[in-house]
Design a protein around this motif. Structure first.
Motif, PDB file in Angstrom:
ATOM      1  N   GLY A  29      43.310  37.061  37.940  1.00  0.00           N
ATOM      2  CA  GLY A  29      44.295  36.710  37.294  1.00  0.00           C
ATOM      3  C   GLY A  29      45.266  36.342  38.296  1.00  0.00           C
ATOM      4  N   THR A  30      46.642  35.283  38.410  1.00  0.00           N
ATOM      5  CA  THR A  30      47.639  35.047  39.284  1.00  0.00           C
ATOM      6  C   THR A  30      47.848  36.355  40.213  1.00  0.00           C
ATOM      7  OG1 THR A  30      48.216  33.189  37.296  1.00  0.00           O
ATOM      8  CG2 THR A  30      49.579  33.441  39.396  1.00  0.00           C
ATOM      9  N   ASP A  79      44.833  36.350  27.829  1.00  0.00           N
ATOM     10  CA  ASP A  79      45.437  35.390  28.571  1.00  0.00           C
ATOM     11  C   ASP A  79      46.126  34.819  27.004  1.00  0.00           C
ATOM     12  OD1 ASP A  79      42.615  34.441  29.940  1.00  0.00           O
ATOM     13  OD2 ASP A  79      43.888  33.887  27.189  1.00  0.00           O
ATOM     14  N   ILE A  80      46.177  33.203  28.027  1.00  0.00           N
ATOM     15  CA  ILE A  80      47.421  32.825  26.202  1.00  0.00           C
ATOM     16  C   ILE A  80      46.431  31.435  25.529  1.00  0.00           C
ATOM     17  CG2 ILE A  80      47.155  30.299  27.457  1.00  0.00           C
ATOM     18  CD1 ILE A  80      50.154  29.977  27.504  1.00  0.00           C
ATOM     19  N   ARG A  85      41.932  39.754  29.107  1.00  0.00           N
ATOM     20  CA  ARG A  85      41.609  39.871  30.724  1.00  0.00           C
ATOM     21  C   ARG A  85      41.659  41.059  31.627  1.00  0.00           C
ATOM     22  NH1 ARG A  85      46.420  35.876  32.629  1.00  0.00           N
ATOM     23  NH2 ARG A  85      46.356  37.520  34.548  1.00  0.00           N
ATOM     24  N   GLN A 160      54.525  34.662  32.231  1.00  0.00           N
ATOM     25  CA  GLN A 160      53.434  34.842  33.366  1.00  0.00           C
ATOM     26  C   GLN A 160      51.753  33.854  32.247  1.00  0.00           C
ATOM     27  OE1 GLN A 160      52.858  38.100  34.981  1.00  0.00           O
ATOM     28  NE2 GLN A 160      54.687  38.923  35.108  1.00  0.00           N
ATOM     29  N   GLY A 161      52.044  33.807  30.912  1.00  0.00           N
ATOM     30  CA  GLY A 161      50.421  33.219  29.616  1.00  0.00           C
ATOM     31  C   GLY A 161      50.141  34.103  29.448  1.00  0.00           C
ATOM     32  N   ILE A 162      50.336  35.443  29.801  1.00  0.00           N
ATOM     33  CA  ILE A 162      49.881  36.784  29.119  1.00  0.00           C
ATOM     34  C   ILE A 162      50.801  37.164  27.861  1.00  0.00           C
ATOM     35  CG2 ILE A 162      48.655  36.969  31.400  1.00  0.00           C
ATOM     36  CD1 ILE A 162      50.235  38.924  31.944  1.00  0.00           C
ATOM     37  N   HIS A 575      41.719  28.006  33.245  1.00  0.00           N
ATOM     38  CA  HIS A 575      42.598  29.376  33.572  1.00  0.00           C
ATOM     39  C   HIS A 575      42.779  28.843  35.032  1.00  0.00           C
ATOM     40  CE1 HIS A 575      39.345  31.533  30.302  1.00  0.00           C
ATOM     41  NE2 HIS A 575      40.748  30.436  29.757  1.00  0.00           N
ATOM     42  N   ALA A 594      45.344  23.995  35.017  1.00  0.00           N
ATOM     43  CA  ALA A 594      46.515  25.905  33.751  1.00  0.00           C
ATOM     44  C   ALA A 594      48.219  24.978  33.528  1.00  0.00           C
ATOM     45  CB  ALA A 594      46.041  26.898  34.897  1.00  0.00           C
ATOM     46  N   ARG A 598      49.617  24.585  29.806  1.00  0.00           N
ATOM     47  CA  ARG A 598      51.413  25.118  29.576  1.00  0.00           C
ATOM     48  C   ARG A 598      52.128  23.720  29.065  1.00  0.00           C
ATOM     49  NH1 ARG A 598      53.910  28.916  32.278  1.00  0.00           N
ATOM     50  NH2 ARG A 598      51.687  30.468  32.363  1.00  0.00           N
TER      51      ARG A 598
END
Length: 641
Positions: A29-30, A79-80, A85, A160-162, A575, A594, A598
């Motif tokens: 993850g980021t 995740d989005i 994850r 955060q797209g989560i 991703h 990514a 978004r």
């Protein structure tokens, strides 16, 4: 300085390579990737400043991990794209899957097909209402093929797209609810059946006025007791009302409810009419064959006694003998897992009990049995609900605290990394300028790698910050000419690298409604991506246009004849940090696509890709309601640049 430089450089090189490999291949993850690179930088500059931050971060992660691992509830981060994850061990205990079988899989794969659409509708509705915590239920497939009912509380973190979610297995609770509903239906059906039966009997039989009046009184008594049961009255009150109604309706002195005690050896006088003071709630009767109640339990059928004084089947318990009972009738009150007890009525004089009287007592016993079972289920359900609500509130609070801590932690990491990164870059530059002519070639390569890593990490941090800011402000709603925007971007790319000759085919007159700045960024990332991956081609070509219309909305595409990709990995393209090509051949940060996803999601659309290795790639996207493509008749042909 010379004594420390060599060991630090060697460790820095090893950790930097490990960080880059993990970030690009293992789907970190980021925040996890940034943390890993952060620790690498701490190793590199550890001799310039005290490396205490590592201990602080490690301690914070350990605390969060303990909560995550020890929770008996299922906790996950998706995740989005709806893929798991992170999951805690409770997932495996509840559903039987290993982490490898769940991670990276869309959670919808495990949701019962009948629940998917309704679940998505609930989530969409609550998001539209601005609810931060979304609660819903669905069925999840167990590894053995069965389905478990899960009650979810989720918290999307759009920035955060989560999505953070917590679930509890409520399969047993659902079973209780179904059982409760079954008993309620059975009770209602019983009332209807008995009422219909009594009505039919009244109409069919021509009896005396006294018998007809008695039958009507019995029907009225059952109807009144049934209504009382349906109002939710407690079992004890219903028992007391039942024995009173039986004694009055049948014109007898005594009526009783006997409850079979747990040891099975005796029955307790739970409710009664006509008995001496102090006996109700205290007196007991043997459950063996010597008593009328015990004989009833053993025979499993209604028992009628015409004269207890001459009865040969049993001797009669002291309770009946002490009250001068002559005639009587008793029937079993059945329970869910065995008899609850016995319902009986008695007279001090000889009394003839008819078939109608037996049916009346059976109806009363069945009504008590259904109500006792239903009330027990209600008590169990309330207890489970109280416990579940408490646990849900507790876990929700924990999740909210964790989300807040993680958000603060991510912000601090993203911003605090810049200062140590600047220090690393400055000192590396100083070393390069001051000692580059005094060190060997390998050491000079180490410095070059440090400088390159600093620049790359700076770009990664900036890209992550931009990605995290998407959607935070008010989304614009302007009419934008995508064809003009695409032509402008193509010109910029050509000016940046005039040595390359590439053909752009841009369909004219394509207009969409949305945020102009974000739409430009979307097209810039897609066209730049096509520009980059057509590098090895002798006759590179990039096309932008509309493929077809879907329910009034346009499907835009960017197509190239570049190196393409393995289409089986198409779902990984969007991703963060996921790359399908060697970074040495094609530079990049793994953030551009990514960002595209978004932006598309913010506009209510969707994005997907198709490709073949060495045959090019096509990226499709829609823009929701704002994606209807308006084409000027005068500019409908494709422009070539």
């Amino acid at each position: 300085m010379p004594r420390l430089a060599q060991p630090a450089d060697e460790v820095g090189e090893i950790f930097m390579e490990h960080a880059m490999i993990e970030a690009s291949t293992s789907g970190l993850g980021t925040v996890a990737a940034v943390i890993l690179l952060f620790f690498v930088l701490l190793v590199l500059v550890g001799y310039f400043r005290g490396a205490t931050r590592e201990k602080v971060v490690s301690a914070a992660e350990d605390e969060l991990q303990k909560i995550f691992d020890l929770s008996i509830d299922m906790i996950c981060i998706a995740d989005i794209a709806g893929k798991f994850r992170r999951i805690n061990p409770a997932f495996g205990k509840t559903l039987g899957y290993s982490d490898e079988e769940l991670l990276g899989r869309p959670y919808l794969d495990f949701v019962h097909p009948d629940d998917r659409e309704s679940m998505l509708d609930v989530i969409e509705d609550k998001l539209a209402k601005g609810e931060k915590v979304i609660n819903f239920e669905n069925r999840y497939r167990h590894k053995d093929g069965s389905y478990r009912w899960l009650r979810w509380s989720s918290r999307p973190v759009v920035s955060q797209g989560i999505t953070f979610a917590i679930a509890r297995d409520v399969t047993e609770l659902k079973e209780v609810e179904r059982e409760l509903l079954r008993h309620h239906d059975s009770l209602s059906r019983l009332v209807a059946e008995r009422t219909a039966e009594l009505d039919a009997t009244t109409a069919a039989l021509q009896v005396s006025e006294r018998e007809a009046r008695a039958r009507a009184e019995q029907q009225a008594a059952i109807a009144r007791l049934s209504h009382l049961a349906l109002t939710g009255v407690d079992v004890q009150t219903l028992m007391e009302e039942t024995v009173a109604a039986i004694a009055e309706t049948l014109a007898v002195e005594y009526a009783k409810v006997l409850e079979l005690l747990p040891d099975g050896d005796a029955l307790l006088l739970r409710a009664g009419v006509g008995w001496k003071a102090g006996l109700v709630g205290q007196a007991t009767v043997g459950a063996d064959a010597d008593s009328q109640a015990g004989y009833t339990l053993l025979s499993d059928a209604p028992v009628i006694v015409e004269d207890l004084r001459t009865e040969t089947r049993f001797s009669g318990p002291p309770l009946l003998l002490d009250h001068g009972v002559v005639s009587g009738m008793s029937i079993i009150i059945r329970g869910k897992e065995g008899p609850f007890g016995v319902l009986g009525t008695h007279a001090a004089e000889s009394h003839r009990f008819t078939e109608e009287d037996i049916h009346f007592l059976e109806s009363a016993a069945n009504l008590l049995a259904e109500t006792i079972t239903m009330r027990a289920a209600e008590v169990e359900l309330r207890s489970l609900n109280v416990d579940l609500e408490g646990r849900v509130k507790e876990r929700t609070a924990e999740v909210e605290r964790a989300v807040g801590d993680l958000r603060s932690f991510g912000y601090a990491v993203s911003h605090d990394l810049r200062e140590p990164l600047r220090i690393v870059g400055s000192f590396a530059q100083i070393l390069t300028e001051e000692i580059s002519d005094k060190i060997d070639e390998q050491s000079r390569q180490y410095l070059d790698r440090i400088n390159g890593g600093v620049k790359r990490l700076s770009a990664v941090i900036e890209g992550l910050l931009k990605l995290s800011r998407l959607g935070h402000g008010q989304l614009g709603h302007e009419l934008d000419n995508l064809s003009d925007t695409a032509r402008s971007i193509a010109g910029e790319l050509q000016a940046r690298d005039p040595a390359r000759s590439i053909e752009f085919e841009i369909q004219g007159g394509l207009v969409a409604t949305g945020d102009s700045e974000l739409l430009r960024l979307l097209l810039h990332n897609l066209l730049s991506n096509a520009w980059k991956f057509t590098g090895p081609e002798e006759n590179p070509c990039v096309e932008f246009g509309v493929r077809t219309e879907l329910e009034g909305g346009a499907v835009f595409y960017v197509r190239d004849n570049g190196v393409g990709f393995d289409n089986s990995y198409a779902d990984k393209l969007f991703h963060v940090f996921q790359r399908l090509h060697d970074g040495a051949e094609f530079d990049g940060l793994g953030i551009g696509l990514a960002t595209v996803e978004r932006i598309v999601l913010l506009h209510g659309g969707r994005v997907w890709a198709e490709g073949l290795e060495d045959e090019g790639a096509t990226f499709y996207f829609t823009l929701g309601d704002g994606g209807a493509a308006h084409r000027d008749a005068s500019a409908s042909q494709a422009d070539q640049i």
